[in-house]
Scaffold this motif. Structure first.
Motif, PDB file in Angstrom:
ATOM      1  N   GLY A  16      30.162 -70.657 -69.876  1.00  0.00           N
ATOM      2  CA  GLY A  16      29.855 -70.459 -68.455  1.00  0.00           C
ATOM      3  C   GLY A  16      29.944 -69.014 -68.020  1.00  0.00           C
ATOM      4  O   GLY A  16      29.132 -68.549 -67.232  1.00  0.00           O
ATOM      5  N   THR A  17      30.946 -68.276 -68.550  1.00  0.00           N
ATOM      6  CA  THR A  17      31.148 -66.907 -68.075  1.00  0.00           C
ATOM      7  C   THR A  17      31.148 -65.862 -69.191  1.00  0.00           C
ATOM      8  O   THR A  17      30.951 -64.678 -68.906  1.00  0.00           O
ATOM      9  CB  THR A  17      32.504 -66.796 -67.337  1.00  0.00           C
ATOM     10  OG1 THR A  17      33.544 -67.237 -68.228  1.00  0.00           O
ATOM     11  CG2 THR A  17      32.515 -67.648 -66.090  1.00  0.00           C
ATOM     12  N   GLY A  18      31.350 -66.274 -70.426  1.00  0.00           N
ATOM     13  CA  GLY A  18      31.508 -65.308 -71.517  1.00  0.00           C
ATOM     14  C   GLY A  18      30.182 -64.762 -72.025  1.00  0.00           C
ATOM     15  O   GLY A  18      29.112 -65.335 -71.764  1.00  0.00           O
ATOM     16  N   SER A  19      30.258 -63.663 -72.759  1.00  0.00           N
ATOM     17  CA  SER A  19      29.040 -63.047 -73.297  1.00  0.00           C
ATOM     18  C   SER A  19      28.478 -63.846 -74.476  1.00  0.00           C
ATOM     19  O   SER A  19      27.289 -63.800 -74.741  1.00  0.00           O
ATOM     20  CB  SER A  19      29.332 -61.605 -73.727  1.00  0.00           C
ATOM     21  OG  SER A  19      30.318 -61.586 -74.747  1.00  0.00           O
ATOM     22  N   ILE A  20      29.348 -64.563 -75.205  1.00  0.00           N
ATOM     23  CA  ILE A  20      28.877 -65.404 -76.298  1.00  0.00           C
ATOM     24  C   ILE A  20      29.698 -66.697 -76.315  1.00  0.00           C
ATOM     25  O   ILE A  20      30.801 -66.748 -76.870  1.00  0.00           O
ATOM     26  CB  ILE A  20      28.933 -64.679 -77.669  1.00  0.00           C
ATOM     27  CG1 ILE A  20      28.540 -65.614 -78.807  1.00  0.00           C
ATOM     28  CG2 ILE A  20      30.290 -64.020 -77.931  1.00  0.00           C
ATOM     29  CD1 ILE A  20      27.110 -66.107 -78.769  1.00  0.00           C
ATOM     30  N   PRO A  21      29.193 -67.731 -75.654  1.00  0.00           N
ATOM     31  CA  PRO A  21      29.951 -68.991 -75.630  1.00  0.00           C
ATOM     32  C   PRO A  21      30.174 -69.531 -77.045  1.00  0.00           C
ATOM     33  O   PRO A  21      29.236 -69.609 -77.833  1.00  0.00           O
ATOM     34  CB  PRO A  21      29.076 -69.941 -74.813  1.00  0.00           C
ATOM     35  CG  PRO A  21      27.795 -69.238 -74.555  1.00  0.00           C
ATOM     36  CD  PRO A  21      27.941 -67.799 -74.893  1.00  0.00           C
TER      37      PRO A  21
END
Lengths: 408, 152
Positions: free
Chosen positions: A343-348
């Motif tokens: 949802g918010t990270g650069s690489i889920p």
């Protein structure tokens, strides 16, 4: 160069439900394998008459037995990648290689696992001594005889995969200042993803206090750094990309798959540890990552979702380095900054909850999640996901990595 | 707790394999161990040390080798503190420290031992600590190697 790039696609996924250890009884590993294979064929709109190959890993099933049980008309391909779970996505590459060279048309890759009287890692149920006796060439899933090299490690108290992976983790912490707080973020992030995945076996909330209050199994690993023991089967069907486009599901292309690693990594984790200094505090994946990216013609910045083999939480952090998502040694700060969050990270990472919190069917659950992400049907769907990375291991060689992508 | 492992000492993982199953290649190590000496297989082609003994040199692929006596000291390269017993009968030896020791007199990778490290505080032991070998003479065949902090 002649490669398997985009020549084949995953067209079907089938599974049993995921069970906690032993709860799949009275099913058997054979019955669960058959259930998953039939479900995967059905998912693809195929039947048993279409199936003509097995590309498995860790000798997950006996194709002869399964072929006879299900009445497969003709088997044209039957291989396993060697060693254990490290080969899991390498098996997809082997399937693609067989199909791309005309040696089979429709290949299943699968894992089936029931831990009633056996436990992975050969732990307490009568298997401890067996694990201790393992030497080079052995696997954590069983040994054969007592080799002369076994006596050099049998009495050292390193009895389980967790004891081995702690050595890599301790060394990484020593070299780079990696902390337990940083490793905790892997466990917590996976658990948050599991909490919104209906099939996860560990959906209950996990806080940083829970993590630090949990018992230490063996330093620096606590209870929540360990995966779980589970039962179940997961099967996927691979066929040519041309045929895939005529079938029921949107094809998931195998853009690249590589298995192997540096020779002197060898059986690294399992009663060996003569790994050269430059490889010791790694996941063993660096050579595989390089070949895989080259084959696919993509790099880490192109990956939309990463399904990283997570039998132990710190191994996710180290794979992030080896697959180029952050510089070597900076996996700790990278995860602590929230980069792997859904949802918010650069690489889920491990959007299904991973081996840590969803289920541990020795890696195949990650393949299932990658396919669902690229079909757009995942429980925690990454918006617009087109490229997925899936890995197997760290473990004794081979370890493996694959790039799967949406057919656009 | 009584178990199959005999009387246990905290920090000391018990000997669970009583036979060396040695072949010609491994026997010199166990013979020296009986005399409290540490010897290591050494490639006479290129000088690389390797452990455990094996047929080929990983550097030059030579089979020619001898065994060289080492000082028996080394440095902790990595370790774990086992706090949860893998078998309930092992509770009384936990916590114990086991890890990778790099051997003095060799050339880094290729000559490490995986050992139980005794007489250390599990809360303060660290990578880089200096240790020395100590053998438990179990029977005529097996001498279990462990390491402990250098005392002298």
């Amino acid at each position: 160069m002649n490669t398997i790039r985009d020549k084949c696609a995953i067209v079907g996924v089938g599974t049993t439900e995921y069970y906690k250890r032993g709860q799949s009884y009275p099913e058997t590993e054979l019955s669960m394998a058959c259930t998953a294979i039939l479900a995967a064929l059905d998912d693809a709109g195929l039947t048993i008459d279409d199936l003509d190959g097995f590309s498995i890993y860790s000798s997950s099933c006996d194709p002869a037995t399964v072929g006879a049980e299900l009445g497969v008309p003709e088997i044209r391909w039957a291989t396993t990648t060697t060693s254990g779970g490290g080969g899991c996505v390498g098996a997809l590459g082997v399937a693609a290689a067989a199909i791309a060279t005309g040696q089979a048309t429709t290949i299943v890759s699968l894992m089936t696992l029931q831990q009633l009287n056996k436990r992975l890692g050969g732990s307490a149920v009568g298997g401890m001594l067996q694990y201790a006796m393992m030497s080079e060439g052995g696997s954590p899933y069983g040994g054969s005889g007592i080799a002369p090299s076994a006596a050099f490690t049998a009495n050292n108290g390193l009895l389980s995969p967790g004891h081995s992976f702690a050595q890599i983790t301790s060394r990484h912490m020593h070299l780079y200042g990696t902390t337990r707080e940083q490793i905790a973020e892997v466990a917590l992030s996976s658990r948050r993803n599991a909490s919104t995945n209906p099939r996860a076996l560990r959906p209950e909330p996990l806080t940083i206090d829970d993590y630090f209050n949990a018992r230490m199994i063996n330093d620096p690993l606590c209870l929540f750094d360990y995966t779980m023991e589970s039962d179940g089967a997961v099967a996927v069907i691979t066929t040519s990309v041309e045929r895939a486009r005529t079938l029921r599901q949107p094809p998931v292309l195998i853009s690249a798959a590589s298995h192997g690693g540096a020779g002197r990594w060898g059986p690294a984790l399992f009663k060996y540890f003569q790994t050269p200094d430059e490889h010791f505090a790694t996941s063993g994946h660096r050579p595989v990552a390089q070949r895989m990216y080259e084959m696919a013609g993509v790099g880490p910045s192109d990956v939309d979702v990463a399904l990283l083999y997570d039998h132990f939480a710190p191994m996710v952090l180290i794979q992030l380095e080896d697959y180029g998502f952050c510089p070597i040694g900076e996996g700790g700060p990278f995860v602590a900054d929230g980069n792997i969050r859904y949802g918010t990270g650069s690489i889920p990472v491990n959007t299904h909850g991973g081996n840590l919190s969803e289920a541990y069917i020795i890696g195949m659950t990650h393949v299932r999640e990658a396919v669902e992400q690229l079909r757009g049907t995942a429980a925690n769907q990454v918006e617009g996901a087109e490229v997925a990375l899936v890995t197997g291991g760290p473990a004794g060689l081979p370890v493996s990595g694959a790039i799967l992508r949406k057919d656009v | 707790m009584a178990g199959d492992f005999g009387p246990l000492t905290k920090g000391v993982f018990p000997t669970i394999l009583f036979e060396t199953h040695a072949d010609e290649m491994a026997q010199p190590f166990w013979d020296a161990a009986k005399d409290d000496r540490l010897v290591c297989q050494h490639c006479t082609g290129c000088g690389t040390f390797r452990m455990p003994p094996s047929p080929f040199c990983f550097k030059c692929q030579s089979r020619d080798h001898d065994f060289r006596e080492l000082p028996g000291t080394g440095t902790i390269y990595s370790f774990t503190v086992v706090r949860h017993p893998l078998h309930p009968d092992l509770i009384d030896c936990c916590p114990y420290v086991s890890g990778v020791v790099e051997l003095d007199g060799t050339q880094g990778a290729g000559a490490r031992m995986l050992v139980n490290i005794i007489d250390v505080d599990p809360d303060t032991v660290k990578i880089g600590d200096r240790v020395e070998i100590v053998f438990e003479h179990v029977n005529d065949e097996m001498s279990t190697p462990r390491f402990r902090p250098i005392t002298s």
